[in-house]
Design an enzyme around this catalytic site. Structure first.
Site: not given
Length: 438
Positions: A233, A61, A315, A95
């Protein structure tokens, strides 16, 4: 034939329960042997005496921002940051601008990575077209183009019927759906965890219920459809408990937790000492999901330690300076984490809160198993003979100060600036090549 040996280190391979002092021999980009004196005849060597030798770290991620947001990060800069952090494989979120919602975009990222990346890049494609949550993307075509999972990360799939269809469709393809679990109606306008720190600072909070209600919904749909759900997450005690309960029922669910949700609390926002040198309203501690309470942190640690949470994921969310150098309400969510992830998590080992083997598992074979990445890269996350020649060498005792201005990442946004950490990556080997050496 080219050969490289990592000699004399403490070799940990959680995938096989290996813990020995010896060598790792890589021949033509593949693991050829592991054991005492296995690399004595190698053409090139790395001296790992007194150091820890792991399979290359895997991050499922991260945000590489390319295409479209190259002022925040690029595939080149992000993967260099990954190499410096010990990661040899990263899964990039979709994204971007435009988002990775077509086969052409997935192929573009793969092609760009082949040209400029320092480590392996595995693309995650959108669950819905343009990440708008209105209709499913062409999941089969995205899978054929090389997507390893589907996600609208940054946003949830708010329509439960659409998420249900995504899980059903993805299960046919054998790929997971990674869900950013957040009820936007509950979190609307929130900028940090809803608690006493938010009250003291006069900031609007994001309640734990915004995550937990969305986790419960997603878990219910996964249990009903049999589709593989990966919860991104996890940050609250309630979410950990929900994941554990559904896993006990046999639901096809995996989960990840970030280093910052394991090691920082919402107190970091007010520069409480968790982010040395930080000021009250530290925008570098603004992240989604937000940093939570000490009880939530303890639950996440416990969930990771017991295997309720499968893996650690960074993340990594790099931002330009202007995205953080502003009012707290206006600042972007996210932490630049690839270069500090391992060292920050090692603090838990040094404090006796997490076993070293479990940490190594959660950053190597754990993420591979969570997303089924060995289907795409056989042998990933291990030091088994024939596996990719990906190795991370770590000095567990080296102390260093986090200096964001020295990051390889374009994103300097970290609440750890000035913090002393113990444990540092000294060499990263990807496919038999040294891509980072201190």
């Amino acid at each position: 034939m080219t050969s490289l040996a990592v000699r004399g280190g403490r070799v940990l391979d959680p995938s096989r329960g290996v813990d020995l002092v010896g060598d790792v021999l890589i021949v033509d980009g593949r693991i050829a042997a592991v054991g005492p004196d296995a690399g004595r005849d190698a053409g090139e060597a790395v001296d790992a005496s007194g150091l820890l030798v792991l399979p290359g770290l895997v991050d499922v991620h991260c945000h590489l921002r390319e295409p479209g947001l190259e002022h925040k990060e690029t595939i080149e800069s992000g993967t260099l940051a990954a190499a410096r952090g010990g990661f040899t494989t990263v899964c990039c979120m979709p994204n971007t601008e435009p988002p990775l919602d077509t086969p052409a975009m997935v192929r573009w990222v793969r092609g760009r990575a082949e040209q400029v990346a320092h480590v392996r890049v595995l693309p995650i494609a959108c669950t819905t077209r343009e990440r708008k949550g209105r209709e499913l993307a062409d999941l089969a075509e995205l899978a054929e183009a090389g997507a390893v999972a589907f996600s609208d990360d940054g946003d949830p799939v708010a329509d439960p019927a659409l998420l249900r269809h995504a899980l059903e469709y993805a299960s046919v393809l054998g790929l997971p759906v990674i869900e950013h679990c957040e009820d936007k109606l509950l979190s609307a306008g929130g900028v940090m965890h809803e608690g006493w720190v938010a009250t003291r600072l006069g900031l609007r909070g994001i309640p734990a219920a915004a995550e937990e209600s969305a986790v419960a919904r997603a878990l219910t749909l996964a249990a009903e459809t049999g589709g593989h759900l990966h919860v991104a997450h996890v940050s609250t005690a309630g979410a950990v408990a929900l994941v554990e309960a559904y896993r006990a029922r046999g639901a096809p669910v995996t989960a990840e937790v970030t280093p910052h949700h394991l090691c920082l609390t919402h107190e970091a926002v007010m520069g409480s000492g968790e982010s040395p040198g930080g000021l009250a309203y530290d925008t570098n501690a603004k992240v989604n999901p937000p940093l939570r309470t000490r009880a939530d942190v303890a639950a996440c640690r416990d969930g990771l330690s017991r295997g309720v949470i499968d893996c650690i994921a960074t993340d990594h969310a790099p931002h330009a300076v202007e995205d953080k150098l502003c009012e707290f309400d206006l600042a972007a969510f996210g932490i630049s984490g690839l270069e500090t992830a391992l060292a920050l998590c090692l603090s838990l080992v040094h404090e006796g809160r997490l076993h070293l083997m479990r940490l190594a598992e959660a950053m190597t074979i754990g993420p591979v198993r969570a997303l089924g990445l060995d289907r795409h890269v056989p042998g990933l996350g291990t030091l088994a003979v024939g596996a990719p020649g990906d190795v991370t060498v770590v000095d567990l005792q080296q102390e260093w100060t986090v200096e964001p201005e020295r990051f390889a990442s374009k994103g300097k946004n970290t609440p750890l600036a000035g913090r002393r950490l113990r444990g540092r990556v000294v060499c990263t080997i990807y496919g038999g090549r040294k891509v980072w050496q201190e």
